[in-house]
Design a protein around this motif. Sequence first.
Motif, PDB file in Angstrom:
ATOM      1  N   ILE A 144      36.212 -25.424   9.022  1.00 41.05           N
ATOM      2  CA  ILE A 144      35.100 -24.983  10.095  1.00 41.05           C
ATOM      3  C   ILE A 144      35.579 -23.846  11.049  1.00 41.05           C
ATOM      4  O   ILE A 144      36.943 -23.970  11.106  1.00 41.05           O
ATOM      5  CB  ILE A 144      34.689 -26.284  10.709  1.00 41.05           C
ATOM      6  N   ARG A 145      34.891 -23.389  11.820  1.00 43.04           N
ATOM      7  CA  ARG A 145      35.138 -22.714  12.975  1.00 43.04           C
ATOM      8  C   ARG A 145      34.692 -23.486  14.309  1.00 43.04           C
ATOM      9  O   ARG A 145      33.535 -23.956  14.266  1.00 43.04           O
ATOM     10  CB  ARG A 145      34.459 -21.290  12.899  1.00 43.04           C
TER      11      ARG A 145
ATOM     12  N   HIS B  84      33.533 -22.485  16.757  1.00 41.13           N
ATOM     13  CA  HIS B  84      32.363 -21.750  17.286  1.00 41.13           C
ATOM     14  C   HIS B  84      30.996 -22.381  16.559  1.00 41.13           C
ATOM     15  O   HIS B  84      29.944 -22.436  17.182  1.00 41.13           O
ATOM     16  CB  HIS B  84      32.215 -20.302  16.988  1.00 41.13           C
ATOM     17  N   GLN B  85      31.218 -22.712  15.454  1.00 39.47           N
ATOM     18  CA  GLN B  85      29.895 -23.296  14.791  1.00 39.47           C
ATOM     19  C   GLN B  85      29.625 -24.692  15.342  1.00 39.47           C
ATOM     20  O   GLN B  85      28.462 -24.914  15.667  1.00 39.47           O
ATOM     21  CB  GLN B  85      30.200 -23.651  13.507  1.00 39.47           C
ATOM     22  N   ILE B  86      30.711 -25.290  15.720  1.00 42.82           N
ATOM     23  CA  ILE B  86      30.368 -26.470  16.383  1.00 42.82           C
ATOM     24  C   ILE B  86      29.803 -26.397  17.895  1.00 42.82           C
ATOM     25  O   ILE B  86      28.753 -27.215  18.198  1.00 42.82           O
ATOM     26  CB  ILE B  86      31.871 -27.340  16.641  1.00 42.82           C
TER      27      ILE B  86
ATOM     28  N   ASP C  83      28.051 -23.850  18.961  1.00 45.50           N
ATOM     29  CA  ASP C  83      26.734 -23.309  18.824  1.00 45.50           C
ATOM     30  C   ASP C  83      25.635 -24.350  18.472  1.00 45.50           C
ATOM     31  O   ASP C  83      24.661 -24.416  19.038  1.00 45.50           O
ATOM     32  CB  ASP C  83      26.533 -22.304  17.477  1.00 45.50           C
ATOM     33  N   ALA C  84      26.069 -25.258  17.681  1.00 46.84           N
ATOM     34  CA  ALA C  84      25.297 -26.633  17.156  1.00 46.84           C
ATOM     35  C   ALA C  84      25.180 -27.255  18.262  1.00 46.84           C
ATOM     36  O   ALA C  84      23.922 -27.981  18.713  1.00 46.84           O
ATOM     37  CB  ALA C  84      25.986 -27.366  16.047  1.00 46.84           C
TER      38      ALA C  84
ATOM     39  N   LYS D 234      32.440 -18.388  25.651  1.00 46.33           N
ATOM     40  CA  LYS D 234      32.764 -18.412  24.314  1.00 46.33           C
ATOM     41  C   LYS D 234      33.834 -17.542  23.853  1.00 46.33           C
ATOM     42  O   LYS D 234      34.497 -17.575  22.762  1.00 46.33           O
ATOM     43  CB  LYS D 234      31.184 -17.994  23.690  1.00 46.33           C
TER      44      LYS D 234
ATOM     45  N   HIS E 221      38.512 -17.850  16.766  1.00 42.74           N
ATOM     46  CA  HIS E 221      37.480 -17.611  15.778  1.00 42.74           C
ATOM     47  C   HIS E 221      38.323 -18.027  14.277  1.00 42.74           C
ATOM     48  O   HIS E 221      37.686 -18.244  13.489  1.00 42.74           O
ATOM     49  CB  HIS E 221      37.419 -16.209  15.302  1.00 42.74           C
TER      50      HIS E 221
ATOM     51  N   THR F 144      39.932 -20.475  11.457  1.00 45.49           N
ATOM     52  CA  THR F 144      39.225 -21.780  11.049  1.00 45.49           C
ATOM     53  C   THR F 144      40.276 -22.924  11.058  1.00 45.49           C
ATOM     54  O   THR F 144      41.496 -22.745  11.384  1.00 45.49           O
ATOM     55  CB  THR F 144      38.964 -21.570   9.665  1.00 45.49           C
TER      56      THR F 144
ATOM     57  N   PRO G 101      32.755 -31.801  10.539  1.00 45.35           N
ATOM     58  CA  PRO G 101      32.003 -31.022  11.649  1.00 45.35           C
ATOM     59  C   PRO G 101      30.937 -32.163  12.262  1.00 45.35           C
ATOM     60  O   PRO G 101      30.843 -31.974  13.407  1.00 45.35           O
ATOM     61  CB  PRO G 101      31.347 -30.273  10.608  1.00 45.35           C
TER      62      PRO G 101
END
Length: 398
Positions: free
Chosen positions: A227-228, A230-232, A234-235, A255, A260, A262, A267
């Motif tokens: 995972i990144r 950033h994904q967490i 954003d979610a 941000k 960036h 991984t 997650p």
Amino acid sequence: MTRLAQWLEDNFDALVQAAVTELSQDEQLRSQVLVSVEAFFQSFIQAAETNDPTPLDYVFSDWVEARSSPTEDEPTGGVVPAVAILKRVTWDHILQSTPPEEALGLLSESDRIYTQSLLRLSRLEASALLVDMRRELVEAKAYVEYLDKRKADFVAVSAHELKTPLTIIEGYSDILRQNISLHNDNQAAGLLDGMSTGIRRLRDIIQDMIDVSLINLDMLKLHFQQIRLHQIIDAVERQIEDVLQDRRVNILIEKHTIPHRTTYADPIRLLQVVQKVILNGVKYTPDGGEVRITARELPGFTDLIVMDTGIGISPTKIQHIFDMFSSQVDVALHSSGKTKFKGAGPGLGLAICKGIIDAHGGNIWAESAGHDEETCPGSTFHILIPMYTSEPQLASNT
Ligand code: ADP
């Protein structure tokens, strides 16, 4: 034979008699006391003969071993006071039975033996007391562990017991919703929405109880994926939008500070942690305040930092906020809202966060200058996330 030893032998019976009368008011105990006092004066004669108090040590060891630990009924405890009485009885008897010029020698000779043996006795008693205290501590620790286990068992069983009827309620409310939409009944739909909010909250609480049980039993399983962060983030941003509507707290996510590259993490669980810490920031910050999320890269880790301008945490409380049920003490502040200002919940959230982050091989902690609802010193939470380059082999993952 020394003069003292001779005097003791000559006055043995009278001394024993006087000592027993002083030491025991209780007729029934008298025969027991008699045996002990006789043993004492026999050893005292040996000590006087050899000028060495060692024979008395054996008597004292027996007495210290046989004594019960000090209790409320026997506040003075110990055998030192009894030996002090024996010394007084001996001195009284010397003074009564011998002319003054002879008494002086006997008094000083016996005083030397009594002083030496009382010193040794105090040491003996102190170490016996220490042994007692250690034993009591071990027993108390075992009892606390037993209570902890029972509490954990209770939480685990209750959670599973509650889940079944909740699932039934959810099922019936789904059927009800379909019926209501068929009949276009707006009033009933509104009532059902209220019911659904309650059901969701109940499910969250039960899920927290299950998570706590899994963490307690070291059975939390993680599903690692690449995972990144950033994904967490954003979610989380998407998910907290709704709950934030009732509060005027600014959420600022820096941000550009979030790396960036991984890593491997679960997650869903990581999202749960980050969301909880951010929502806590909102919960304990008055309207008009801010919750800022930033990150710093450390060797092998990313430190995700959540800073709020809220009421802060006192130094005594901060040590316990990651413990289970840490907020239960303040029942008056209890609230089921996720972001209601100061609306304390069951105190499971941060304990679960710690369990999840520990299981990832990371760390979580909090810092605050203190608790002040006027000046709002704020709190800072650090979530240290390991940056794995391949899937880790951890206990939570095997
Ligand atoms: P709760 O369910 O009560 O919110 P948590 O485990 O999330 O339980 O938090 C434990 C306690 O830590 C809270 O009751 C609160 O006193 C304190 N706390 C947590 N986050 C913050 C924060 N950002 N600011 C001030 N206090 C906090």
